[in-house]
Design an enzyme around this catalytic site. Structure first.
Site, PDB file in Angstrom:
ATOM      1  N   GLY A  16      35.624  35.998  46.017  1.00 47.82           N
ATOM      2  CA  GLY A  16      35.605  37.109  46.726  1.00 47.82           C
ATOM      3  C   GLY A  16      36.659  37.786  47.907  1.00 47.82           C
ATOM      4  O   GLY A  16      36.362  38.762  48.576  1.00 47.82           O
ATOM      5  N   THR A  17      37.779  36.758  47.933  1.00 48.41           N
ATOM      6  CA  THR A  17      38.897  37.158  48.897  1.00 48.41           C
ATOM      7  C   THR A  17      39.278  38.480  48.781  1.00 48.41           C
ATOM      8  O   THR A  17      39.724  39.241  49.494  1.00 48.41           O
ATOM      9  CB  THR A  17      39.855  36.218  49.202  1.00 48.41           C
ATOM     10  OG1 THR A  17      40.701  35.946  47.975  1.00 48.41           O
ATOM     11  CG2 THR A  17      39.213  34.814  49.385  1.00 48.41           C
ATOM     12  N   ILE A  97      36.158  38.886  30.105  1.00 46.84           N
ATOM     13  CA  ILE A  97      37.043  39.850  29.192  1.00 46.84           C
ATOM     14  C   ILE A  97      36.227  40.999  28.617  1.00 46.84           C
ATOM     15  O   ILE A  97      35.044  40.734  28.276  1.00 46.84           O
ATOM     16  CB  ILE A  97      37.761  39.234  28.088  1.00 46.84           C
ATOM     17  CG1 ILE A  97      38.890  38.298  28.792  1.00 46.84           C
ATOM     18  CG2 ILE A  97      38.201  40.232  27.342  1.00 46.84           C
ATOM     19  CD1 ILE A  97      39.785  37.661  27.887  1.00 46.84           C
ATOM     20  N   HIS A 114      45.953  40.744  39.088  1.00 45.98           N
ATOM     21  CA  HIS A 114      46.481  39.472  38.215  1.00 45.98           C
ATOM     22  C   HIS A 114      47.301  38.666  39.169  1.00 45.98           C
ATOM     23  O   HIS A 114      48.435  39.324  39.535  1.00 45.98           O
ATOM     24  CB  HIS A 114      46.783  39.699  36.980  1.00 45.98           C
ATOM     25  CG  HIS A 114      47.379  38.389  36.154  1.00 45.98           C
ATOM     26  ND1 HIS A 114      46.263  37.746  35.639  1.00 45.98           N
ATOM     27  CD2 HIS A 114      48.477  38.019  36.136  1.00 45.98           C
ATOM     28  CE1 HIS A 114      46.795  36.805  34.970  1.00 45.98           C
ATOM     29  NE2 HIS A 114      48.262  36.611  35.281  1.00 45.98           N
TER      30      HIS A 114
HETATM   31  C1  GAR Z   1      42.537  35.808  42.344  1.00 47.29           C
HETATM   32  O1  GAR Z   1      43.732  35.413  42.430  1.00 47.29           O
HETATM   33  C2  GAR Z   1      42.818  36.832  41.308  1.00 47.29           C
HETATM   34  O2  GAR Z   1      43.981  37.387  41.287  1.00 47.29           O
HETATM   35  C3  GAR Z   1      42.532  36.159  40.022  1.00 47.29           C
HETATM   36  O3  GAR Z   1      41.470  34.951  40.358  1.00 47.29           O
HETATM   37  C4  GAR Z   1      41.473  35.035  41.872  1.00 47.29           C
HETATM   38  C5  GAR Z   1      40.119  35.287  42.336  1.00 47.29           C
HETATM   39  O4  GAR Z   1      39.940  35.185  43.806  1.00 47.29           O
HETATM   40  N1  GAR Z   1      42.210  36.835  39.073  1.00 47.29           N
HETATM   41  C6  GAR Z   1      42.479  36.356  37.753  1.00 47.29           C
HETATM   42  O5  GAR Z   1      43.190  35.439  37.511  1.00 47.29           O
HETATM   43  C7  GAR Z   1      42.363  37.494  36.583  1.00 47.29           C
HETATM   44  N2  GAR Z   1      43.065  37.045  35.471  1.00 47.29           N
HETATM   45  P1  GAR Z   1      38.870  35.949  44.815  1.00 47.29           P
HETATM   46  O6  GAR Z   1      37.495  35.697  44.223  1.00 47.29           O
HETATM   47  O7  GAR Z   1      38.931  35.104  45.974  1.00 47.29           O
HETATM   48  O8  GAR Z   1      39.232  37.305  44.942  1.00 47.29           O
END
Ligand code: GAR
Length: 206
Positions: A16-17, A97, A114
């Site tokens: 969740g950053t 998805i 993304h």
């Molecule tokens: C992020 O880098 C996001 O862009 C990616 O997963 C990570 C989640 O990090 N999403 C994907 O790859 C979707 N296809 P987070 O939970 O720390 O925000």
């Protein structure tokens, strides 16, 4: 005319950053026309849920397995969104998805972040660290992040914002992931949310 803020839901699966970047942008006044009104996680132990709690944002957990089918899963998410009168739905590290039933129902109102420059390293199977592994394996010298509308094609909807990030010799997938987050994702996602919230708030106030 008093403008009402757009109500924003953030869908998460992990750390969740990106959710944190949105909460911080709201606190800092970078997001002014939207309010983060709901967090939905599809994992019970998503750390993102703690970030929601710390920011006093209502959160719900919706588990695909417990609901038995993709349709029931998506209907449960839709109910939560509709109960809260959500205008804008943000997929921020949401590792599931969504079907055309869902994307049509909320057409033009669902966005995703993304971690690559679409159309590179995107589509089914490209998520999280895998995206950065693929970019390093291909030897690209520039990567980045994309915010796009979500339609029935995975990572295939219209692009809203992109930002490029340099790849350096000696990068690991983890190093590159962090650089892409810091330099691109945590900036363009709040910027896109503010831009769309502003439009949606204007429509609500009209
Ligand atoms: C992020 O880098 C996001 O862009 C990616 O997963 C990570 C989640 O990090 N999403 C994907 O790859 C979707 N296809 P987070 O939970 O720390 O925000």
């Amino acid at each position: 005319m008093t403008e009402r803020k757009a109500r924003v839901a953030v869908l998460v699966s992990g750390g969740g950053t990106n959710l944190q970047a949105l909460l911080d942008a709201q606190a800092a006044g970078v997001i002014r026309h939207g309010e983060i009104a709901l967090v939905i996680a599809n994992k019970q132990d998503a750390y993102a849920l703690r970030r929601a709690e710390a920011a006093n944002v209502p959160a719900r957990v919706v588990l695909r397995k417990a609901l038995g089918s993709q349709q029931a899963f998506e209907e449960a998410i839709a109910r939560a969104l509709d109960d809260e009168g959500i205008d804008l739905i943000v997929l921020a590290g949401f590792m599931a998805i969504l079907s055309q039933w869902f994307t049509d129902r909320y057409s033009g109102r669902v966005i995703n972040v993304h971690p690559s420059l679409i159309p590179s390293f995107c589509g089914e199977g490209y998520y999280g660290l895998r995206v950065h592994q693929a970019a390093l394996a291909r030897g690209v010298k520039v990567t980045g992040a994309t915010v796009h509308f979500v339609n029935e094609v995975p990572d295939g909807g219209p692009i809203i914002l992109q930002k490029a990030v340099r790849v350096y010799p000696g990068d690991t997938p983890e190093k590159l992931q962090l650089r892409v987050m810091k330099q691109a994702e945590w900036k363009i996602l709040p910027a896109a949310v503010e831009m769309l919230s502003k439009q949606m708030a204007a429509q609500k106030g009209a």
